[in-house]
Design a protein around this motif. Structure first.
Motif, mmCIF file in Angstrom:
data_model
loop_
_atom_site.group_PDB
_atom_site.id
_atom_site.type_symbol
_atom_site.label_atom_id
_atom_site.label_comp_id
_atom_site.label_asym_id
_atom_site.label_seq_id
_atom_site.Cartn_x
_atom_site.Cartn_y
_atom_site.Cartn_z
ATOM 1 N N THR A 1 0.822 -1.201 0.000
ATOM 2 C CA THR A 1 0.000 0.000 0.000
ATOM 3 C C THR A 1 0.859 1.256 0.000
ATOM 4 O O THR A 1 1.717 1.418 0.867
ATOM 5 N N SER B 1 0.956 8.487 -0.475
ATOM 6 C CA SER B 1 0.096 9.303 -1.336
ATOM 7 C C SER B 1 -1.249 9.614 -0.694
ATOM 8 O O SER B 1 -2.053 10.340 -1.274
ATOM 9 N N ASN B 2 -1.483 9.053 0.489
ATOM 10 C CA ASN B 2 -2.759 9.281 1.175
ATOM 11 C C ASN B 2 -2.486 9.555 2.651
ATOM 12 O O ASN B 2 -2.624 8.669 3.487
ATOM 13 N N GLN C 1 -5.261 8.543 5.249
ATOM 14 C CA GLN C 1 -5.323 7.119 5.558
ATOM 15 C C GLN C 1 -4.139 6.704 6.423
ATOM 16 O O GLN C 1 -4.284 5.893 7.345
#
Length: 312
Positions: free
Chosen positions: A218, A222-223, A226
Protein backbone atom coordinates in the motif's frame (compact mmCIF):
# COMPACT_ATOMS: atom_id res chain seq x y z
CA UNK A 1 5.42 -7.19 12.59
CA UNK A 2 2.88 -4.73 11.19
CA UNK A 3 4.97 -1.83 12.49
CA UNK A 4 7.94 -3.30 10.64
CA UNK A 5 5.86 -3.28 7.46
CA UNK A 6 4.92 0.34 7.95
CA UNK A 7 8.61 1.21 8.27
CA UNK A 8 9.01 0.26 4.61
CA UNK A 9 6.94 3.27 3.53
CA UNK A 10 9.18 5.73 5.30
CA UNK A 11 7.91 6.52 8.78
CA UNK A 12 11.15 7.83 10.24
CA UNK A 13 9.82 11.38 10.54
CA UNK A 14 6.30 10.33 11.50
CA UNK A 15 7.35 7.93 14.25
CA UNK A 16 8.08 10.63 16.82
CA UNK A 17 4.72 12.26 16.09
CA UNK A 18 2.67 9.09 16.51
CA UNK A 19 4.71 7.29 19.16
CA UNK A 20 2.50 8.83 21.83
CA UNK A 21 -0.46 6.82 20.49
CA UNK A 22 1.23 3.59 21.68
CA UNK A 23 0.83 2.56 25.31
CA UNK A 24 4.15 1.77 27.00
CA UNK A 25 4.36 -0.69 29.91
CA UNK A 26 6.85 -3.06 31.48
CA UNK A 27 5.42 -6.28 30.04
CA UNK A 28 8.42 -8.51 30.75
CA UNK A 29 9.26 -10.00 34.11
CA UNK A 30 12.85 -9.22 35.18
CA UNK A 31 13.68 -12.94 34.89
CA UNK A 32 12.43 -12.92 31.28
CA UNK A 33 14.14 -9.74 30.07
CA UNK A 34 17.32 -9.82 27.96
CA UNK A 35 20.09 -7.76 29.46
CA UNK A 36 21.10 -6.06 26.22
CA UNK A 37 19.53 -3.21 24.27
CA UNK A 38 21.33 -3.53 20.92
CA UNK A 39 19.58 -4.56 17.71
CA UNK A 40 22.33 -6.61 16.09
CA UNK A 41 20.48 -9.89 16.53
CA UNK A 42 19.52 -12.55 17.04
CA UNK A 43 16.42 -11.00 18.61
CA UNK A 44 13.49 -12.57 20.43
CA UNK A 45 10.18 -10.82 21.04
CA UNK A 46 7.10 -12.02 22.88
CA UNK A 47 3.77 -11.29 21.16
CA UNK A 48 0.63 -11.84 23.23
CA UNK A 49 -2.77 -11.57 21.60
CA UNK A 50 -6.18 -11.38 23.21
CA UNK A 51 -9.72 -10.40 22.26
CA UNK A 52 -9.69 -8.06 25.23
CA UNK A 53 -8.07 -4.66 25.04
CA UNK A 54 -4.79 -4.21 26.96
CA UNK A 55 -5.47 -2.93 30.45
CA UNK A 56 -8.95 -4.50 30.65
CA UNK A 57 -9.39 -5.72 34.22
CA UNK A 58 -12.40 -7.93 33.57
CA UNK A 59 -12.50 -11.53 34.83
CA UNK A 60 -11.29 -14.65 33.04
CA UNK A 61 -8.72 -13.00 30.80
CA UNK A 62 -6.86 -15.64 28.83
CA UNK A 63 -4.56 -15.26 25.87
CA UNK A 64 -5.75 -16.58 22.50
CA UNK A 65 -2.34 -16.13 20.87
CA UNK A 66 1.18 -16.56 22.25
CA UNK A 67 3.98 -16.06 19.73
CA UNK A 68 7.75 -15.95 20.08
CA UNK A 69 9.10 -13.86 17.20
CA UNK A 70 12.71 -14.89 16.50
CA UNK A 71 14.82 -12.74 14.15
CA UNK A 72 18.28 -14.18 13.42
CA UNK A 73 21.38 -12.01 13.09
CA UNK A 74 21.23 -9.91 9.93
CA UNK A 75 17.53 -9.17 10.57
CA UNK A 76 16.48 -10.37 7.10
CA UNK A 77 14.26 -13.29 8.11
CA UNK A 78 11.90 -14.11 10.95
CA UNK A 79 10.30 -17.11 12.63
CA UNK A 80 6.88 -16.94 14.28
CA UNK A 81 6.91 -19.67 16.92
CA UNK A 82 3.36 -20.39 18.14
CA UNK A 83 3.06 -21.66 21.70
CA UNK A 84 -0.01 -23.94 22.08
CA UNK A 85 -2.60 -22.30 24.32
CA UNK A 86 -3.31 -25.61 26.11
CA UNK A 87 0.37 -26.40 26.77
CA UNK A 88 0.85 -27.89 30.23
CA UNK A 89 3.43 -25.82 32.11
CA UNK A 90 4.59 -24.91 35.58
CA UNK A 91 3.50 -21.34 36.31
CA UNK A 92 5.69 -19.58 38.90
CA UNK A 93 4.18 -17.50 41.71
CA UNK A 94 3.12 -13.99 40.75
CA UNK A 95 0.29 -11.49 40.91
CA UNK A 96 -1.12 -13.19 43.99
CA UNK A 97 -1.04 -16.61 42.33
CA UNK A 98 0.88 -19.17 44.46
CA UNK A 99 2.22 -21.08 41.47
CA UNK A 100 1.36 -24.49 40.07
CA UNK A 101 0.73 -26.55 36.93
CA UNK A 102 -1.88 -25.43 34.41
CA UNK A 103 -2.40 -24.49 30.77
CA UNK A 104 -0.10 -21.71 29.66
CA UNK A 105 -2.96 -19.48 28.53
CA UNK A 106 -4.07 -19.21 32.18
CA UNK A 107 -0.84 -17.48 33.24
CA UNK A 108 -2.05 -14.13 31.92
CA UNK A 109 -5.30 -14.53 33.85
CA UNK A 110 -3.61 -15.64 37.08
CA UNK A 111 -1.32 -12.61 36.84
CA UNK A 112 -4.36 -10.33 36.71
CA UNK A 113 -4.25 -9.43 33.02
CA UNK A 114 -2.64 -6.34 31.55
CA UNK A 115 0.94 -5.59 32.53
CA UNK A 116 0.99 -7.96 35.51
CA UNK A 117 -0.52 -10.80 33.48
CA UNK A 118 2.01 -10.36 30.69
CA UNK A 119 4.83 -10.41 33.25
CA UNK A 120 3.67 -13.72 34.73
CA UNK A 121 3.25 -15.18 31.24
CA UNK A 122 6.76 -14.08 30.23
CA UNK A 123 8.22 -15.55 33.43
CA UNK A 124 6.40 -18.81 32.70
CA UNK A 125 7.82 -18.97 29.17
CA UNK A 126 11.35 -18.24 30.32
CA UNK A 127 11.10 -20.92 33.00
CA UNK A 128 9.93 -23.37 30.34
CA UNK A 129 12.27 -22.47 27.47
CA UNK A 130 15.23 -20.56 28.90
CA UNK A 131 14.53 -17.78 26.35
CA UNK A 132 14.96 -14.17 27.45
CA UNK A 133 13.16 -11.53 25.46
CA UNK A 134 14.34 -8.29 23.83
CA UNK A 135 10.84 -6.85 24.00
CA UNK A 136 7.17 -7.68 24.10
CA UNK A 137 3.85 -6.55 22.64
CA UNK A 138 0.35 -7.00 23.96
CA UNK A 139 -2.02 -6.95 20.98
CA UNK A 140 -5.76 -6.40 21.03
CA UNK A 141 -6.60 -8.69 18.12
CA UNK A 142 -10.20 -7.53 18.05
CA UNK A 143 -8.87 -3.98 17.74
CA UNK A 144 -6.86 -4.99 14.68
CA UNK A 145 -10.11 -5.22 12.71
CA UNK A 146 -9.94 -1.53 11.82
CA UNK A 147 -6.24 -1.85 10.96
CA UNK A 148 -7.02 -4.59 8.41
CA UNK A 149 -9.89 -2.57 6.96
CA UNK A 150 -7.69 0.52 6.61
CA UNK A 151 -5.16 -1.62 4.75
CA UNK A 152 -7.92 -2.56 2.31
CA UNK A 153 -8.25 -6.12 3.61
CA UNK A 154 -5.82 -9.03 3.46
CA UNK A 155 -5.41 -12.08 1.25
CA UNK A 156 -5.93 -15.28 3.25
CA UNK A 157 -5.68 -18.85 2.00
CA UNK A 158 -8.21 -21.31 3.42
CA UNK A 159 -6.98 -24.91 3.30
CA UNK A 160 -10.05 -26.71 4.67
CA UNK A 161 -13.70 -25.67 4.70
CA UNK A 162 -14.64 -24.42 8.15
CA UNK A 163 -17.82 -23.00 9.66
CA UNK A 164 -17.42 -20.28 12.25
CA UNK A 165 -18.75 -21.17 15.68
CA UNK A 166 -19.13 -17.44 16.35
CA UNK A 167 -20.95 -16.15 13.24
CA UNK A 168 -21.97 -19.34 11.36
CA UNK A 169 -20.02 -17.97 8.37
CA UNK A 170 -18.58 -20.68 6.10
CA UNK A 171 -15.02 -20.25 4.82
CA UNK A 172 -14.49 -22.19 1.60
CA UNK A 173 -11.08 -23.50 0.48
CA UNK A 174 -8.95 -21.19 -1.64
CA UNK A 175 -7.16 -17.88 -1.40
CA UNK A 176 -9.52 -14.95 -0.94
CA UNK A 177 -9.68 -11.33 0.13
CA UNK A 178 -11.01 -10.82 3.66
CA UNK A 179 -11.94 -7.69 5.54
CA UNK A 180 -11.09 -7.22 9.20
CA UNK A 181 -14.16 -8.95 10.63
CA UNK A 182 -13.81 -11.94 8.30
CA UNK A 183 -10.07 -12.39 8.85
CA UNK A 184 -10.30 -12.22 12.64
CA UNK A 185 -13.27 -14.59 12.65
CA UNK A 186 -11.36 -17.06 10.47
CA UNK A 187 -8.21 -17.14 12.60
CA UNK A 188 -10.22 -17.81 15.77
CA UNK A 189 -11.58 -21.12 14.46
CA UNK A 190 -10.19 -24.50 15.45
CA UNK A 191 -13.00 -27.05 15.95
CA UNK A 192 -13.66 -27.86 12.27
CA UNK A 193 -9.97 -27.95 11.35
CA UNK A 194 -8.17 -31.31 10.94
CA UNK A 195 -5.28 -30.16 13.09
CA UNK A 196 -7.43 -28.32 15.63
CA UNK A 197 -5.47 -25.66 17.48
CA UNK A 198 -2.32 -26.42 15.46
CA UNK A 199 -4.14 -25.33 12.29
CA UNK A 200 -5.43 -22.25 14.08
CA UNK A 201 -1.85 -21.34 15.01
CA UNK A 202 -0.89 -21.58 11.34
CA UNK A 203 -3.81 -19.34 10.35
CA UNK A 204 -2.85 -16.74 12.95
CA UNK A 205 0.71 -16.75 11.63
CA UNK A 206 -0.65 -16.38 8.11
CA UNK A 207 -2.69 -13.33 9.15
CA UNK A 208 0.36 -11.52 10.52
CA UNK A 209 2.24 -12.28 7.32
CA UNK A 210 -0.68 -11.09 5.19
CA UNK A 211 -0.88 -7.82 7.12
CA UNK A 212 2.84 -7.27 6.68
CA UNK A 213 2.57 -7.98 2.94
CA UNK A 214 -0.40 -5.66 2.51
CA UNK A 215 1.32 -2.85 4.41
CA UNK A 216 4.27 -3.11 2.04
CA UNK A 217 2.01 -3.06 -1.03
CA UNK A 218 0.00 0.00 0.00
CA UNK A 219 1.41 3.38 -1.03
CA UNK A 220 0.39 5.21 2.11
CA UNK A 221 2.62 8.16 1.28
CA UNK A 222 0.10 9.30 -1.34
CA UNK A 223 -2.76 9.28 1.18
CA UNK A 224 -1.74 11.09 4.37
CA UNK A 225 -5.25 10.91 5.84
CA UNK A 226 -5.32 7.12 5.56
CA UNK A 227 -1.78 6.93 6.92
CA UNK A 228 -2.81 9.02 9.92
CA UNK A 229 -5.80 6.77 10.61
CA UNK A 230 -3.77 3.61 10.17
CA UNK A 231 -1.01 4.61 12.56
CA UNK A 232 -3.53 5.68 15.17
CA UNK A 233 -5.37 2.37 14.78
CA UNK A 234 -2.13 0.40 15.14
CA UNK A 235 -1.15 2.42 18.19
CA UNK A 236 -4.56 1.92 19.76
CA UNK A 237 -4.21 -1.86 19.41
CA UNK A 238 -0.75 -2.18 20.94
CA UNK A 239 0.91 -2.05 24.31
CA UNK A 240 4.68 -2.17 23.85
CA UNK A 241 7.77 -2.98 25.88
CA UNK A 242 10.80 -2.27 23.68
CA UNK A 243 13.37 -2.85 26.45
CA UNK A 244 14.37 0.80 26.26
CA UNK A 245 14.93 0.83 22.49
CA UNK A 246 13.26 3.79 20.68
CA UNK A 247 10.40 2.67 18.43
CA UNK A 248 12.03 4.48 15.51
CA UNK A 249 15.22 2.43 15.87
CA UNK A 250 13.23 -0.80 16.07
CA UNK A 251 11.25 0.09 12.93
CA UNK A 252 14.37 0.86 10.94
CA UNK A 253 16.15 -2.29 12.14
CA UNK A 254 13.27 -4.53 11.03
CA UNK A 255 12.47 -2.72 7.77
CA UNK A 256 14.05 -5.53 5.69
CA UNK A 257 11.51 -8.12 6.83
CA UNK A 258 8.85 -9.18 4.35
CA UNK A 259 6.23 -11.90 4.22
CA UNK A 260 8.46 -14.05 2.02
CA UNK A 261 11.13 -13.94 4.72
CA UNK A 262 8.80 -15.23 7.44
CA UNK A 263 8.28 -18.82 8.56
CA UNK A 264 5.63 -20.12 10.92
CA UNK A 265 6.84 -22.65 13.49
CA UNK A 266 4.84 -24.96 15.72
CA UNK A 267 6.33 -26.22 18.97
CA UNK A 268 6.88 -30.01 18.78
CA UNK A 269 4.13 -31.35 21.02
CA UNK A 270 1.06 -33.59 21.13
CA UNK A 271 -2.38 -33.58 22.79
CA UNK A 272 -2.92 -35.63 25.94
CA UNK A 273 -5.84 -36.04 28.33
CA UNK A 274 -4.88 -35.91 32.00
CA UNK A 275 -7.54 -36.37 34.69
CA UNK A 276 -10.22 -35.85 32.03
CA UNK A 277 -8.73 -32.49 31.03
CA UNK A 278 -7.32 -31.94 27.52
CA UNK A 279 -3.76 -30.61 27.47
CA UNK A 280 -0.86 -30.27 25.04
CA UNK A 281 2.50 -31.62 26.21
CA UNK A 282 5.97 -31.11 24.79
CA UNK A 283 7.74 -33.88 22.94
CA UNK A 284 11.48 -34.49 22.77
CA UNK A 285 12.01 -32.22 19.76
CA UNK A 286 11.01 -29.09 21.67
CA UNK A 287 14.34 -28.86 23.52
CA UNK A 288 16.19 -28.47 20.22
CA UNK A 289 13.78 -25.76 19.11
CA UNK A 290 14.17 -23.72 22.29
CA UNK A 291 17.95 -24.09 22.12
CA UNK A 292 17.91 -22.84 18.52
CA UNK A 293 15.80 -19.82 19.45
CA UNK A 294 18.14 -19.01 22.36
CA UNK A 295 21.15 -19.12 20.06
CA UNK A 296 21.86 -18.68 16.38
CA UNK A 297 20.88 -22.00 14.80
CA UNK A 298 17.20 -21.45 14.03
CA UNK A 299 17.64 -21.70 10.23
CA UNK A 300 19.41 -25.03 10.68
CA UNK A 301 16.73 -26.35 13.03
CA UNK A 302 13.96 -25.28 10.64
CA UNK A 303 15.69 -27.00 7.74
CA UNK A 304 15.96 -30.25 9.68
CA UNK A 305 12.42 -30.20 11.12
CA UNK A 306 10.22 -29.13 8.21
CA UNK A 307 7.24 -30.98 9.68
CA UNK A 308 6.89 -28.16 12.18
CA UNK A 309 7.63 -25.27 9.79
CA UNK A 310 5.21 -23.48 7.43
CA UNK A 311 5.91 -20.93 4.70
CA UNK A 312 3.45 -18.09 5.23
Amino acid sequence: MLLAGLAVVGLRVLTARYERTITREQLLDPTARAGRTDLDGPLNYLLVGSDRRPGDTGPQQRTDTILIVHVPAGLREGYLVSVPRDLLVTIPPGGGYPGGEDKINTAYEYGGGGQAGARLLSATLTKLTGIRFDGAALVDFAGLRSVIDLLGGVNMCVRTEVRSIHTNRVFHPGCQQMNGAQALDFVRQRYDLPGGDYDRQTNQQQLLGAMLERAGQTDLRSNPVQLHRLIRAVGGSLTLDTNGVPVEDLLLALRGLSKDALRGVQVPSYPQTIDQVSYVVLDNGSDGLFEAVRGSRMPQWAGAHQRWVTRL
